[in-house]
Design a protein around this motif. Structure first.
Motif, short mmCIF file in Angstrom:
data_model
loop_
_atom_site.label_atom_id
_atom_site.label_comp_id
_atom_site.label_asym_id
_atom_site.label_seq_id
_atom_site.Cartn_x
_atom_site.Cartn_y
_atom_site.Cartn_z
N VAL A 29 0.85 -1.18 0.00
CA VAL A 29 0.00 0.00 0.00
C VAL A 29 0.89 1.23 0.00
CG1 VAL A 29 -1.88 -1.17 1.21
CG2 VAL A 29 -0.16 0.08 2.52
N VAL A 30 0.31 2.37 -0.34
CA VAL A 30 1.05 3.63 -0.40
C VAL A 30 0.43 4.62 0.57
CG1 VAL A 30 1.74 5.56 -1.86
CG2 VAL A 30 1.66 3.24 -2.81
N HIS A 31 1.29 5.16 1.44
CA HIS A 31 0.85 6.18 2.39
C HIS A 31 1.65 7.44 2.15
CE1 HIS A 31 -0.35 8.12 6.14
NE2 HIS A 31 0.93 8.37 6.36
N PHE A 32 0.95 8.59 2.05
CA PHE A 32 1.62 9.87 1.89
C PHE A 32 1.74 10.57 3.24
CE2 PHE A 32 0.19 10.80 -2.78
CZ PHE A 32 1.07 9.82 -3.23
N ASP A 33 2.99 10.87 3.63
CA ASP A 33 3.22 11.81 4.72
C ASP A 33 3.07 13.19 4.09
OD1 ASP A 33 4.29 13.69 6.45
OD2 ASP A 33 5.99 12.46 7.07
N GLY A 34 1.85 13.70 4.15
CA GLY A 34 1.53 14.94 3.47
C GLY A 34 1.35 16.10 4.41
#
Length: 410
Positions: free
Chosen positions: A204-209
């Motif tokens: 999965v892809v998680h953005f630290d945004g």
């Protein structure tokens, strides 16, 4: 421009009668920088940290513009907090969002939930990512996660590095922008390739945004399209939006519901949070629409800084990135960090113009680096204003370097 009394006061602050520790010296300089920021007539940005409690509370004077203040106060995440969550989910194009008191908690919870779903607690990330540098090993110490570093190069990871990672990982975490090396963003094509490479690894892809709000100009895409590449996204309410604090995790509704359960377990379900939630709503209403103008003007400021430093005849200087990806970027100078910091503060104290508002750090002896942040006050600066301020600063920089006996420039 300062008079004799001003110089006498400054000297007594710089040179206390007795010996002081390194921490005390840095503390005094930090306090001087904060006072200079408050009193300066011209600044490129004013952050919440540089304001008084009274000034910060005044932000809520306009709270009735974003929420009905005759509604009941929130209790454990309902009311205005729930309204903020719905607002963020809509902006990011996600099914749901959960409010968290801190980004550290939000990201641990998000990646813990994903680890349960993927069966893999390994998180692939950059060596300069926030959890690796600023969270005291929280992933491994608190949440049972194991970070694996894709690269320590001062740039975003590449799709090849994701594909070539030597061990399986359950989640790819991308910090957008990557703050440590200069608030750097990949190109849109590079970002989509990174996401595709993670999908190929069944991750999965998680953005630290935390500062994702600032990225739309660089990507030339709306927020929901950018966030749509990731399975989950964390955003901050104070780094770009000038809120009192807080963060949100956005993603699928099932993930967000589980995240709220873990939020409770981590101690993040706070009794009442209406001041922070209202400040976040005000930030979304007022600051979010302005961010693109800050980013565009940061490019004007960065170019004028580079021109001014070159014209001043310094032996070397660097503005990085040359064309800022967001409204924040770095400036590098070939001097001792303490020398540059003193020159920056003196310039503000004596001229009323604060060009460099943040601390100067020394990645290696003889080099100093700081971050420049352009916000609403900076929009009033022309390129010529910046070049003039640089020339004024360099005069004091050479004076300070001469006093310290460590002058690098001519």
């Amino acid at each position: 421009m300062g008079d004799t009394a001003d110089r006498s006061t400054r000297t007594s602050e710089q040179e206390p009668s007795g010996p002081v520790s390194e921490d005390e010296r840095r503390g005094r300089r930090w306090e001087r920088r904060r006072r200079a920021s408050r009193s300066a007539r011209r600044v490129l940005a004013r952050s919440g940290l540089q304001r008084t409690i009274r000034q910060r509370l005044a932000l809520l004077d306009a709270a009735d513009e974003v929420y009905d203040l005759d509604e009941s106060v929130d209790m454990y995440g309902d009311g205005v907090v729930a309204a903020l969550e719905a607002k963020v989910a809509g902006l990011l194009g996600k099914e749901a969002a959960a409010f968290f008191p801190t980004g550290t908690m939000a990201q641990q919870v998000a990646l813990r939930c994903w680890a349960g779903r993927t069966g893999n607690p390994v998180v692939a990330l950059h060596a300069e990512a926030h959890p690796e540098v600023h969270e005291r090993g929280a992933f491994s110490q608190v949440s049972g996660l194991r970070p694996v570093r894709l690269t320590d190069e001062p740039r975003q990871p590449t799709a090849e590095e994701v594909r070539d990672c030597e061990e399986p990982f359950g989640a790819l975490m991308l910090e957008l922008p990557l703050v440590g090396p200069g608030h750097l963003l990949p190109s849109w094509e590079e970002l989509t390739d990174l996401v595709e490479a993670a999908r190929e690894r069944d991750a999965v892809v998680h953005f630290d945004g935390a500062r994702l709000w600032e990225s739309t100009v660089h990507f030339d895409r709306p927020l929901d399209e950018i966030a749509g590449l990731a399975d989950s996204v964390y955003v901050s309410f104070y780094k770009s939006l000038d809120g009192f604090g807080g963060a949100a995790l956005a993603g699928p509704s099932t993930l967000v519901e589980e995240a709220k359960a873990w939020r409770h377990r981590y101690g993040g379900t706070v009794f009442q949070q209406f001041p922070t939630a209202l400040s976040a709503l005000l930030g979304l209403e007022r600051e979010l629409p302005r961010l693109p103008s800050y980013v565009r003007h940061a490019r004007v400021v960065a170019a004028a800084l580079a021109e001014g430093l070159a014209a001043a005849g310094l032996p070397w200087s660097r503005v990085h990135p040359e064309v800022p990806h967001t409204n924040e970027f770095q400036v590098w100078l070939p001097y001792d960090a303490d020398t540059v910091a003193e020159a920056a503060i003196r310039t503000a104290e004596e001229s009323g113009t604060l060009l460099f508002a943040r601390a100067w750090n020394a990645p290696v002896p003889g080099l100093a680096v700081t971050e420049v942040d352009v916000r609403a006050p900076g929009l009033e600066w022309s390129a010529e204003d910046v070049r003039t301020a640089v020339a004024d600063f360099v005069v004091r920089l050479r004076e300070e370097a001469g006093r310290a006996g460590g002058r690098t420039g001519p």
